[in-house]
Design an enzyme around this catalytic site. Sequence first.
Site, PDB file in Angstrom:
ATOM      1  N   GLY A  71       0.804  -1.227   0.000  1.00 10.25           N
ATOM      2  CA  GLY A  71       0.000   0.000   0.000  1.00 10.25           C
ATOM      3  C   GLY A  71       0.837   1.277   0.000  1.00 10.25           C
ATOM      4  N   ILE A  72       0.390   2.222   0.799  1.00 11.95           N
ATOM      5  CA  ILE A  72       1.039   3.534   0.828  1.00 11.95           C
ATOM      6  C   ILE A  72       2.482   3.412   1.337  1.00 11.95           C
ATOM      7  CG2 ILE A  72       0.953   5.824   1.920  1.00 11.95           C
ATOM      8  CD1 ILE A  72      -2.154   5.565   1.879  1.00 11.95           C
ATOM      9  N   ASP A  98       6.452  -5.557  15.563  1.00  9.76           N
ATOM     10  CA  ASP A  98       5.142  -4.966  15.857  1.00  9.76           C
ATOM     11  C   ASP A  98       5.402  -3.679  16.639  1.00  9.76           C
ATOM     12  OD1 ASP A  98       2.745  -4.171  16.909  1.00  9.76           O
ATOM     13  OD2 ASP A  98       2.139  -6.173  17.582  1.00  9.76           O
ATOM     14  N   GLY A 134      -0.585   1.890  10.122  1.00 12.97           N
ATOM     15  CA  GLY A 134      -1.838   2.306  10.754  1.00 12.97           C
ATOM     16  C   GLY A 134      -2.876   1.226  10.564  1.00 12.97           C
ATOM     17  N   ALA A 141     -21.071   3.047  20.125  1.00 13.52           N
ATOM     18  CA  ALA A 141     -21.969   2.265  20.985  1.00 13.52           C
ATOM     19  C   ALA A 141     -21.706   0.769  20.839  1.00 13.52           C
ATOM     20  CB  ALA A 141     -23.421   2.580  20.631  1.00 13.52           C
ATOM     21  N   ASN A 142     -21.239   0.351  19.674  1.00 14.31           N
ATOM     22  CA  ASN A 142     -20.993  -1.077  19.424  1.00 14.31           C
ATOM     23  C   ASN A 142     -19.529  -1.474  19.597  1.00 14.31           C
ATOM     24  OD1 ASN A 142     -23.642  -1.689  18.731  1.00 14.31           O
ATOM     25  ND2 ASN A 142     -23.360  -0.960  16.641  1.00 14.31           N
ATOM     26  N   TYR A 193     -10.422   5.607  15.235  1.00 16.95           N
ATOM     27  CA  TYR A 193      -9.453   5.985  14.189  1.00 16.95           C
ATOM     28  C   TYR A 193      -9.306   7.512  14.117  1.00 16.95           C
ATOM     29  CZ  TYR A 193      -7.432   5.938   9.412  1.00 16.95           C
ATOM     30  OH  TYR A 193      -6.628   6.099   8.305  1.00 16.95           O
ATOM     31  N   LYS A 236      -5.999   9.749  14.577  1.00 13.40           N
ATOM     32  CA  LYS A 236      -5.443  10.546  13.476  1.00 13.40           C
ATOM     33  C   LYS A 236      -5.488  12.051  13.781  1.00 13.40           C
ATOM     34  CE  LYS A 236      -4.222   7.163  10.711  1.00 13.40           C
ATOM     35  NZ  LYS A 236      -2.845   6.907  10.344  1.00 13.40           N
TER      36      LYS A 236
END
Length: 469
Positions: free
Chosen positions: A241-242, A284, A312, A320-321, A375, A379
């Site tokens: 990816g990035i 990690d 990331g 709530a969940n 998230y 960020k």
Amino acid sequence: MKDGYLDFANSPMGAKLINALGLPKPLPLERYKAGQPVIQGTVLIGGGGEPQLLEALSAFFKSVGAQSLAHEKLPQWVAVANKAGLTTGRWGGNGKPGEKVKCLVFDATGLEDSTQSDALYWFFHDAARSVLPCGRVVILGRPPEECKSPRKATVQRSLEGLARSLGKEMKKGINANLVYVSEGAEGNIESTLRFLLSPKSAYVSAQVMRVGKPVGDLVAPKDWNLPLAGKKVLVTGASRGIGEAIAEVMARDGAQVICLDVPQAQEGLNAVAKKLGGTALALDIGAADAPQKLVDAAKAQGGWDVIVHNAGITRDKTIANMKEHLWQLVVNVNLSTQERINEALVSAGALKAGGRIVCVSSISGIAGNMGQTNYAVSKAGVIGMVNSSAPIFAEHGITINAVAPGFIETQMTAAVPFAIREAGRRMNSMSQGGQPVDVAEAIGWYASPASSGVTNNVIRVCGQSLIGA
Ligand SMILES: NC(=O)c1ccc[n+]([C@@H]2O[C@H](COP(=O)([O-])OP(=O)(O)OC[C@H]3O[C@@H](n4cnc5c(N)ncnc54)[C@H](O)[C@@H]3O)[C@@H](O)[C@H]2O)c1
């Protein structure tokens, strides 16, 4: 992932249909190829009041070998350019446009109050239709917070509205950005202009950058095609990816890259490191002992020059969940870990003086996002970390900046449901998603030894996304 709509919109039949229906027409964006000239075309220069950056601009155009022309309201450019040994001339005149140009550069540093803003009108009114596809617009001003007079601060602040509106009006893959240059930092603009006026900034639009006095030494690269020659750069999350694109751009720019990712990604990580002639580090970063392991690894290599915090994760749920451990996991990997690593590397001297820290935030951290409280906290926190630690790291000669990507074509966004993915791709001024390399090029600009005047900046790489605008 392939953008089928972009291909269709640029096919003969698709273009007709899209025009007839008035749908967005994305243009394939020009991207930088190693070794190509910074600017492929002519630059039209304008200015208002007593512009203060003309000499710095002439030195820049000389350095990149670009051809420039003067707008009729800035005749003094011809003399300044000639003095620098540049050939130049007048563009248009008597209300008639001149030739098509690749870039518009307006020096607004001389605007002292809002009654002088007509100078902006005349320049952009005359030239707006004369910019070639994938062209560039750069406005240069003084940081409002540093202006002594309130009226000057006001007119300088007003430039943001112009840059953001031009970003929306220009179309055809043309971007518009604003650079505030501090007094005394005129000599530090080269790395920023090389980024903004080249295809490297393809997906960066409507952003405000600040160039100040150098943090540590300002070192112009011996070879601008290899600005990171001799530098050691750590990129986290580099197996795909990035992160992979960042490692590629760093290696292209001459760096020795240390590619880091979790042990589970070892295979991809080894392949990336091998391709780039770098080294692989399976770790990690969320583990408690990761900062010390990184200090040891950096010291074993004589210290590192650049750290790119790209790794990331997302664990999306409405709050709530959401289970507590998902909150903790995301905030730890995306934010707390980076704070610990920065502190450890800087205090141990494992990140060298003149070093660079580059962080990857997200437009979710600016605008917030449904189902991403964890998230977005992480960020937005990255931006807070940049703002709060920039003055502290500056004492060590180290800069810290962040990019906030918008919709970038990666495995992460390929997994997004079709309708949301299409909305993410089209709801920006480029009408398309960005590529990982677009984020990587912005990081290359921050990482350059010539970017010592660039610290505490957060720029979005989002094609001027409507989300969080
Ligand atoms: N793709 C987008 O549209 C987008 C938008 C905004 C921000 N971002 C940010 O850009 C960065 C890269 O995103 P991407 O789309 O390439 O994601 P990705 O999931 O493809 O890559 C992230 C990499 O980080 C690694 N990683 C995760 N946790 C780690 C840990 N604890 N230690 C070491 N490595 C770890 C992963 O193994 C993976 O290789 C992320 O910080 C992401 O939040 C991406």
